[in-house]
Write a protein that holds these residues in place. Structure first.
Motif, mmCIF file in Angstrom:
data_model
loop_
_atom_site.group_PDB
_atom_site.id
_atom_site.type_symbol
_atom_site.label_atom_id
_atom_site.label_comp_id
_atom_site.label_asym_id
_atom_site.label_seq_id
_atom_site.Cartn_x
_atom_site.Cartn_y
_atom_site.Cartn_z
ATOM 1 N N GLU A 177 0.974 -0.932 -0.090
ATOM 2 C CA GLU A 177 -0.278 0.069 -0.121
ATOM 3 C C GLU A 177 1.097 1.166 -0.368
ATOM 4 O O GLU A 177 1.949 1.197 0.510
ATOM 5 C CB GLU A 177 -1.004 0.043 1.329
ATOM 6 N N VAL A 178 0.600 2.415 -0.659
ATOM 7 C CA VAL A 178 1.431 3.389 -0.128
ATOM 8 C C VAL A 178 0.202 4.586 -0.114
ATOM 9 O O VAL A 178 -1.276 4.635 -0.392
ATOM 10 C CB VAL A 178 1.312 3.703 -2.058
ATOM 11 N N ASP A 179 0.601 5.837 0.665
ATOM 12 C CA ASP A 179 0.372 7.143 0.761
ATOM 13 C C ASP A 179 1.012 8.458 0.344
ATOM 14 O O ASP A 179 1.492 8.746 -0.024
ATOM 15 C CB ASP A 179 0.357 7.451 2.151
ATOM 16 N N THR A 180 -0.383 8.225 -1.038
ATOM 17 C CA THR A 180 0.291 9.745 -2.043
ATOM 18 C C THR A 180 0.309 10.773 -1.258
ATOM 19 O O THR A 180 0.575 11.844 -1.728
ATOM 20 C CB THR A 180 -0.455 9.953 -3.081
ATOM 21 N N ARG B 56 9.298 -14.252 -4.233
ATOM 22 C CA ARG B 56 8.712 -14.031 -5.159
ATOM 23 C C ARG B 56 8.880 -12.256 -5.141
ATOM 24 O O ARG B 56 7.251 -12.460 -4.239
ATOM 25 C CB ARG B 56 7.968 -14.457 -6.340
ATOM 26 N N LEU B 57 8.608 -11.565 -5.693
ATOM 27 C CA LEU B 57 8.464 -9.998 -5.641
ATOM 28 C C LEU B 57 7.088 -9.673 -6.571
ATOM 29 O O LEU B 57 7.199 -10.128 -8.272
ATOM 30 C CB LEU B 57 9.003 -9.130 -5.551
ATOM 31 N N PRO B 58 6.462 -8.798 -6.953
ATOM 32 C CA PRO B 58 5.579 -8.568 -7.988
ATOM 33 C C PRO B 58 6.350 -8.443 -9.172
ATOM 34 O O PRO B 58 7.153 -7.549 -8.866
ATOM 35 C CB PRO B 58 4.520 -8.257 -7.198
ATOM 36 N N THR B 59 5.659 -8.264 -10.846
ATOM 37 C CA THR B 59 6.994 -7.808 -11.618
ATOM 38 C C THR B 59 6.203 -6.354 -11.674
ATOM 39 O O THR B 59 5.852 -5.943 -10.280
ATOM 40 C CB THR B 59 6.179 -8.027 -12.767
ATOM 41 N N VAL B 60 7.335 -5.335 -12.036
ATOM 42 C CA VAL B 60 7.835 -4.127 -11.746
ATOM 43 C C VAL B 60 6.135 -3.318 -12.700
ATOM 44 O O VAL B 60 4.918 -2.579 -11.507
ATOM 45 C CB VAL B 60 8.025 -3.547 -12.818
ATOM 46 N N ARG B 61 5.513 -3.810 -13.895
ATOM 47 C CA ARG B 61 4.550 -3.679 -13.996
ATOM 48 C C ARG B 61 3.168 -4.166 -13.132
ATOM 49 O O ARG B 61 2.522 -3.776 -12.874
ATOM 50 C CB ARG B 61 4.023 -4.488 -15.791
ATOM 51 N N ALA B 62 3.425 -5.178 -12.569
ATOM 52 C CA ALA B 62 2.147 -5.666 -12.019
ATOM 53 C C ALA B 62 1.529 -4.961 -10.543
ATOM 54 O O ALA B 62 0.671 -4.168 -9.975
ATOM 55 C CB ALA B 62 2.372 -7.270 -11.326
ATOM 56 N N LEU B 63 2.925 -3.835 -10.485
ATOM 57 C CA LEU B 63 3.098 -3.811 -8.860
ATOM 58 C C LEU B 63 2.437 -2.320 -9.173
ATOM 59 O O LEU B 63 1.396 -1.789 -8.361
ATOM 60 C CB LEU B 63 3.925 -3.856 -8.208
ATOM 61 N N ALA B 64 3.077 -1.552 -10.264
ATOM 62 C CA ALA B 64 2.992 -0.637 -10.737
ATOM 63 C C ALA B 64 1.314 -0.515 -11.226
ATOM 64 O O ALA B 64 0.519 0.415 -10.312
ATOM 65 C CB ALA B 64 3.825 0.514 -11.921
ATOM 66 N N GLY B 65 0.679 -1.000 -11.678
ATOM 67 C CA GLY B 65 -0.376 -1.259 -11.398
ATOM 68 C C GLY B 65 -1.581 -1.298 -10.637
ATOM 69 O O GLY B 65 -2.194 -0.845 -10.526
ATOM 70 N N VAL C 93 10.698 0.603 -10.471
ATOM 71 C CA VAL C 93 11.850 0.459 -10.597
ATOM 72 C C VAL C 93 12.861 1.073 -9.548
ATOM 73 O O VAL C 93 13.913 0.595 -9.484
ATOM 74 C CB VAL C 93 12.133 0.992 -12.180
ATOM 75 N N LYS C 94 12.532 1.888 -9.259
ATOM 76 C CA LYS C 94 13.322 3.022 -8.293
ATOM 77 C C LYS C 94 13.574 2.134 -7.138
ATOM 78 O O LYS C 94 14.811 1.872 -6.634
ATOM 79 C CB LYS C 94 13.409 4.159 -7.775
ATOM 80 N N ALA C 95 12.520 1.602 -6.285
ATOM 81 C CA ALA C 95 12.566 1.297 -5.062
ATOM 82 C C ALA C 95 13.173 -0.341 -5.265
ATOM 83 O O ALA C 95 13.807 -0.055 -4.732
ATOM 84 C CB ALA C 95 10.993 0.532 -4.793
ATOM 85 N N TYR C 96 12.893 -1.249 -6.557
ATOM 86 C CA TYR C 96 14.028 -2.159 -6.984
ATOM 87 C C TYR C 96 15.110 -2.116 -6.721
ATOM 88 O O TYR C 96 15.450 -3.095 -6.338
ATOM 89 C CB TYR C 96 13.288 -2.996 -8.148
ATOM 90 N N ASN C 97 15.109 -1.211 -7.485
ATOM 91 C CA ASN C 97 17.177 -0.997 -7.598
ATOM 92 C C ASN C 97 17.850 -0.565 -5.854
ATOM 93 O O ASN C 97 18.649 -1.052 -6.228
ATOM 94 C CB ASN C 97 17.300 0.603 -8.798
ATOM 95 N N GLU C 98 16.730 0.402 -5.109
ATOM 96 C CA GLU C 98 17.369 0.858 -4.000
ATOM 97 C C GLU C 98 17.768 -0.750 -3.341
ATOM 98 O O GLU C 98 18.604 -1.015 -2.697
ATOM 99 C CB GLU C 98 15.917 1.812 -3.308
#
Length: 127
Positions: free
Chosen positions: A6-9, A37-46, A56-61
């Motif tokens: 979950e995110v809080d914008t 496994r973590l969700p794919t970038v596309r799946a989590l972003a969606g 991508v930035k979070a996963y890179n970190e």
């Protein structure tokens, strides 16, 4: 299927940081373990309705922290070294809390000997 992220914008905390912290906490608590496994970038972003570049930035970190790794044909998974990395991070977190407690003790006028007595008592209780 929901990943549970979950995110809080409106929180003022960057979204990628929120994702990083949620993964880090799940690793520390044991709800995510090596090989999970973590969700794919596309799946989590969606799922979170955010830009894929944020994930991508979070996963890179997280990869830089040694918590996740990308495996060809498998996807993004919790690193096989996660126990070592997680322990190191927990120790760092503990040291930060300890520094704060020592500063609080000093500001309350607690002497070093009194503080050691308190620590010894708590350590004995914890065993």
């Amino acid at each position: 299927m929901s990943s549970g992220f979950e995110v809080d914008t409106k929180s003022g905390i960057p979204i990628y940081v929120q994702v990083v912290e949620q993964v880090r906490r799940r690793v520390e608590s044991g709800s995510l373990e090596a090989g999970d496994r973590l969700p794919t970038v596309r799946a989590l972003a969606g799922e979170l309705s955010i830009a894929p570049n944020t994930i991508v930035k979070a996963y890179n970190e997280l990869q830089g922290m040694g918590l996740i790794e990308s495996r060809p044909g498998v996807g993004t998974v919790i690193s096989s070294d996660v126990e070592t990395v997680s322990r190191e991070q927990r120790v760092e977190s503990f040291e930060a809390r300890l520094r704060e407690l020592v500063r609080d003790a000093v500001s309350l006028g607690i002497s070093q000997d009194e503080l050691w007595d308190l620590v010894d008592r708590e350590f004995d209780r914890a065993r």
